[in-house]
Design an enzyme around this catalytic site. Structure first.
Site, PDB file in Angstrom:
ATOM      1  N   PHE A 242       0.818  -1.230   0.000  1.00 20.54           N
ATOM      2  CA  PHE A 242       0.000   0.000   0.000  1.00 20.54           C
ATOM      3  C   PHE A 242       0.846   1.270   0.000  1.00 20.54           C
ATOM      4  O   PHE A 242       0.387   2.326   0.429  1.00 20.54           O
ATOM      5  CB  PHE A 242      -0.984   0.012   1.187  1.00 20.54           C
ATOM      6  N   THR A 470      -1.247  -8.494  -5.668  1.00 18.66           N
ATOM      7  CA  THR A 470      -2.098  -7.909  -6.687  1.00 18.66           C
ATOM      8  C   THR A 470      -2.456  -8.856  -7.818  1.00 18.66           C
ATOM      9  O   THR A 470      -3.465  -8.663  -8.484  1.00 18.66           O
ATOM     10  CB  THR A 470      -1.343  -6.707  -7.287  1.00 18.66           C
ATOM     11  N   ARG A 616      -9.200  -1.868 -20.320  1.00 17.98           N
ATOM     12  CA  ARG A 616      -9.373  -3.312 -20.421  1.00 17.98           C
ATOM     13  C   ARG A 616      -9.012  -3.964 -19.085  1.00 17.98           C
ATOM     14  O   ARG A 616      -7.991  -3.618 -18.471  1.00 17.98           O
ATOM     15  CB  ARG A 616      -8.437  -3.812 -21.509  1.00 17.98           C
ATOM     16  N   ASN A 619      -7.579  -9.323 -16.007  1.00 20.90           N
ATOM     17  CA  ASN A 619      -8.058 -10.567 -15.400  1.00 20.90           C
ATOM     18  C   ASN A 619      -9.160 -10.200 -14.410  1.00 20.90           C
ATOM     19  O   ASN A 619      -8.876  -9.584 -13.374  1.00 20.90           O
ATOM     20  CB  ASN A 619      -6.896 -11.288 -14.689  1.00 20.90           C
ATOM     21  N   PRO A 620     -10.399 -10.529 -14.722  1.00 17.95           N
ATOM     22  CA  PRO A 620     -11.500 -10.091 -13.856  1.00 17.95           C
ATOM     23  C   PRO A 620     -11.417 -10.622 -12.427  1.00 17.95           C
ATOM     24  O   PRO A 620     -11.937  -9.987 -11.505  1.00 17.95           O
ATOM     25  CB  PRO A 620     -12.744 -10.655 -14.560  1.00 17.95           C
ATOM     26  N   THR A 622      -8.500 -11.271 -10.535  1.00 19.77           N
ATOM     27  CA  THR A 622      -7.521 -10.531  -9.725  1.00 19.77           C
ATOM     28  C   THR A 622      -7.922  -9.053  -9.622  1.00 19.77           C
ATOM     29  O   THR A 622      -7.714  -8.425  -8.589  1.00 19.77           O
ATOM     30  CB  THR A 622      -6.099 -10.665 -10.308  1.00 19.77           C
ATOM     31  N   GLN A 626      -8.638  -6.850  -6.162  1.00 18.59           N
ATOM     32  CA  GLN A 626      -8.072  -5.539  -5.863  1.00 18.59           C
ATOM     33  C   GLN A 626      -9.155  -4.561  -5.433  1.00 18.59           C
ATOM     34  O   GLN A 626      -8.986  -3.796  -4.493  1.00 18.59           O
ATOM     35  CB  GLN A 626      -7.340  -4.991  -7.091  1.00 18.59           C
ATOM     36  N   GLU A 693      -6.213   1.180  -7.111  1.00 20.01           N
ATOM     37  CA  GLU A 693      -6.431   2.306  -6.205  1.00 20.01           C
ATOM     38  C   GLU A 693      -7.765   2.989  -6.476  1.00 20.01           C
ATOM     39  O   GLU A 693      -8.351   3.604  -5.584  1.00 20.01           O
ATOM     40  CB  GLU A 693      -5.266   3.288  -6.323  1.00 20.01           C
TER      41      GLU A 693
HETATM   42 MO1  MOS Z   1       1.078   2.971  -3.882  1.00 15.97          MO
HETATM   43  S1  MOS Z   1       0.852   4.370  -2.407  1.00 15.97           S
HETATM   44  O1  MOS Z   1       1.920   4.014  -4.992  1.00 15.97           O
HETATM   45  O2  MOS Z   1       1.975   1.746  -3.333  1.00 15.97           O
END
Ligand code: MOS
Length: 733
Positions: A242, A470, A616, A619-620, A622, A626, A693
């Site tokens: 993060f 991720t 696009r 991969n739906p 993963t 996220q 994000e």
């Molecule tokens: Mo993110 S805050 O750029 O790992």
């Protein structure tokens, strides 16, 4: 490969593998405990010893003297390394505070010594015997009290302006002016920082937990004072980051110094209660938002100012970023101000800028919609823009915020929301719905990769890209499989090793799009090499499919292109002008339903939906993971997460996971995620954009707006804990 012209429909990428629902290829390793994380590297023939870090007990001042004699005599102790012994270390490029303090203390829990012993317990016990005499100085720890001294930061977002905000706001038919606050937050990733360092002569190898291998490699070399070529960083599995693992951290530096002193490989982990003050955090903000509009809801003036603090030499939280781009309006301004604080270093945390910025902006939009008598979904749609509002010559590469809002409203049952607040009651619960836009910019970072085809037909991808949970392993394997016409299980992916080509790394939601684009570039080269090896002029004459190369009705195994020596190709994606000529951003809409206990003020999330338009989707599965993770983090930001500042002593008081509360499973209901079916031809050959994000940006405001709809109480200071609601709740009947 330079990416300069918009991606077209592409015969070598037909979406046979990329874009498919493929489970994580590293999943079995993780679920069976065979994925080796930083602290777990273990060579049975190596004698590892343990380092325990001593942190400063003051926030600002100097070390008068340090007495390490008792620690040195303690059982099992091999070395005590202090800055006394080694002098001031150079600081790397990416850190603001020193990772190993000298005599001057910059912040609480800054590392000042590392004690090395045969066992972890011996090191910890001896560390408690280090005696430090401090000369404490008065520090500045209160953002609110320091706000007026804040200045325009040297680096970071410049002030922005278009039209004449002051005049337009002054004459606007409907005006709005409010201030919001967001607190300091901790990344609270699952795996704390940990490193193992081993020297071989003058060469240093560090197994660690890093998002950005190359940044760590160069900064570690600078800090320890050796050539970058002598440093190897290994970080193949990472338990979350993060942003906390973007930049070199104390565990890696101290492990390296301790291993040099003790002449043994040393393991150093930062205990959770230590890392919240020792490492970085998302800085608190104060944000003022002003909006002026016509009675029909069209925004004519919008201003966003943000104040945050950091150590001397640090940077601001750029919470105004999205306000420059999200809504139309001819007259606008933003400003970012930075105060000097002596708290631990503030720095990037998931969606730096937009995450806290959207927490404020999207409440303000909800408040303004109410003032105008408009539905908050409609108000947002009325103010959509297809061009950069500060620079109307510059279109968005692709933007379907309206589609996200409309789809979400329909799928969530938005029409059932009661317009009047505090009117829907179910037992002891006041129930309400809230909405917020989602917005996060799409960043483009060069990324390299190497691909190798062997005579068994196995394609191996090597890049220093990281997978911080991720799904990098999986989408990289999909990319290579797509490009070379092999099944995913014929692709081996090796990541997180500084001996591999430098990648984008994992940060700023750029890793997925950029690292796969780098793999794409390397695969284009490998296809050329295959064609040449098999005697063709160009790979365009060939079809790569089913592990074969086909021309007309001739077929040969792909593996045939590899001889005794494997066929190797390496390349790197570089991004040209498309990031400047076109504004590249990602969009979404968050819908939340909450219940607030009418007697206690306790908020419970009942339903959540995110609709994302982010190019696009590679991969739906993963991508969805996220987004639901980000939505969960957004709930934490809305309801519980706050590093509480001791404004006298200058540290975060609740520096463990007992005091710093993140949502647990029982806090989170069923979450739904919808991806709009879109591609962005300007973003990369993959036509993907960031997604990770985006899922966070706006969530907390949607929760806040739902609480308002449920209770009629508008809280503008995050987190929205029950004490901020309880006195205002309607009388229990
Ligand atoms: Mo993110 S805050 O750029 O790992």
């Amino acid at each position: 490969m330079r990416f300069d012209t918009p991606a077209t429909t592409n015969p070598i990428d037909q979406g046979k593998v990329v874009g498919q629902r493929i489970h994580r290829i590293d999943g079995p390793l993780k679920t069976t405990g065979r994925a080796v994380y930083a602290y777990e590297w273990h060579d049975p023939n190596t004698h590892y010893v343990y380092g325990y870090v001593v942190g400063s007990a003051i926030a600002k001042g100097r070390i008068g003297s340090m007495d390490v004699s008792a620690a040195k005599r303690a059982p099992g102790v091999l070395a005590v390394v202090t800055s006394d012994g080694i002098g001031d270390l150079k600081k790397g490029k990416y850190n603001t505070a020193k990772l190993f303090g000298g005599t001057e203390i910059q912040h609480y829990h800054q590392a000042i010594a590392v004690v090395v012993a045969e066992t972890f317990e011996e090191a910890r016990a001896a560390a408690a015997l280090v005696k430090v005499d401090y000369a404490e100085e008065k520090g500045v720890f209160d953002l609110e009290a320091t706000k007026d001294t804040a200045v325009k930061p040297k680096d970071g977002e410049p002030d922005s302006a278009a039209g004449d905000f002051d005049a337009a706001f002054e004459t606007a038919a409907v005006k709005f002016d409010q201030t919001y606050t967001t607190p300091d937050q901790s990344h609270a990733m699952m795996e704390p920082h940990a490193s193992i360092a081993a020297w071989n002569g003058d060469e240093l190898t560090v197994w660690t937990s890093s998002q950005m291998i190359d940044w760590w490699r160069s900064d570690l070399a600078t800090t320890v004072g050796i050539d970058k070529e002598k440093v190897q960083i290994m970080s193949p599995f990472i338990g979350g980051g993060f942003g906390c693992k973007l930049f070199l951290r104390a565990d890696a530096v101290l492990a390296a110094l301790a291993a040099r002193e003790a002449r043994r490989p040393v393991k150093v982990a930062l205990p959770r209660p230590f890392l919240m003050n020792n490492t970085t955090h998302r800085p608190a903000t104060i944000q003022r938002i002003r909006i002026g509009a016509e009675r029909d809801g069209r925004i004519t003036a919008i201003a966003h100012e943000s104040w945050s603090g950091d150590l001397p030499g640090g940077g601001p939280e750029v919470a105004v970023q999205q306000t420059r781009l999200l809504y139309a309006g001819a007259n606008r301004m933003t400003a970012t101000r930075l105060a000097t604080l002596d708290l631990p270093e503030g720095n990037a945390m998931r969606a730096p800028g937009e995450a806290p910025g959207m927490m404020a902006l999207e409440i303000a939009i909800d408040e303004m919609a109410e003032r105008l008598g408009l539905d908050p979904v409609d108000f947002r749609i009325i103010n959509d823009t297809q061009v950069d509002p500060e620079n109307p010559e510059r279109p968005f590469s692709h933007r379907d915020l309206v589609g996200c809002l409309r789809t979400g409203a329909e799928r969530f049952g938005w029409q059932d929301r009661t317009k009047q607040t505090a009117t829907r009651r179910e037992g002891s619960w006041l129930v309400g719905m809230g909405v917020a836009s989602a917005f996060r910019n799409n960043l483009l970072v060069p990324s390299g990769a190497r691909v190798r085809l062997d005579r068994e037909g196995i394609v191996t991808v090597e890049t220093d890209m990281t997978d911080i949970g991720t799904g990098s392993y999986t989408i990289i394997a999909q990319t290579a499989a797509e490009m070379l016409g092999v099944p995913v299980d014929k692709v081996a992916v090796s990541l997180g090793d500084s001996r591999f080509p430098v990648s984008s790394g994992s940060g700023g939601q750029f890793g997925g799009n950029c690292s796969t684009a780098g793999v794409y570039a390397a695969c284009v080269k490998l296809r050329e090499a295959v064609a040449q090896k098999l005697g063709f002029n160009s790979p365009d004459e060939l079809t790569f499919a089913g592990g074969e190369v086909r021309v007309g009705d001739r077929r040969m195994p792909l593996a045939q292109a590899a001889g005794d020596e494997p066929l190797v190709a390496e390349d790197r994606i570089e991004f040209g002008k498309l990031g400047e000529t076109h504004q590249q951003s990602t969009f979404g809409a968050h819908f939340v339903e909450v219940g607030v206990d009418v007697a206690t003020g306790e908020t419970r999330i009942r339903r959540m939906l995110a609709v994302c338009g982010a190019g696009r989707i590679l991969n739906p599965i993963t991508a969805r993971s996220q987004v639901i993770g980000a939505m969960t983090m957004g709930v934490g930001g809305a309801l519980s997460e706050e590093l509480v500042v001791d404004k006298e002593r200058g540290f975060f008081v609740n520096h463990d996971l007992a005091g710093y509360e993140v949502p647990v499973h029982a806090d989170i209901p069923h979450q739904e995620v919808i991806f709009l079916d879109e591609t962005d031809p300007m973003s990369s050959p993959m036509k993907a954009k960031g997604i990770a994000e985006l899922g966070l940006c706006g969530v907390a405001a949607a929760v806040a707006n739902a609480i308002y709809n449920a209770t009629g109480i508008r809280v503008r200071e995050y987190p929205i804990t029950l004490d901020k609601l309880i006195n205002e709740l309607p009388e229990v009947s």
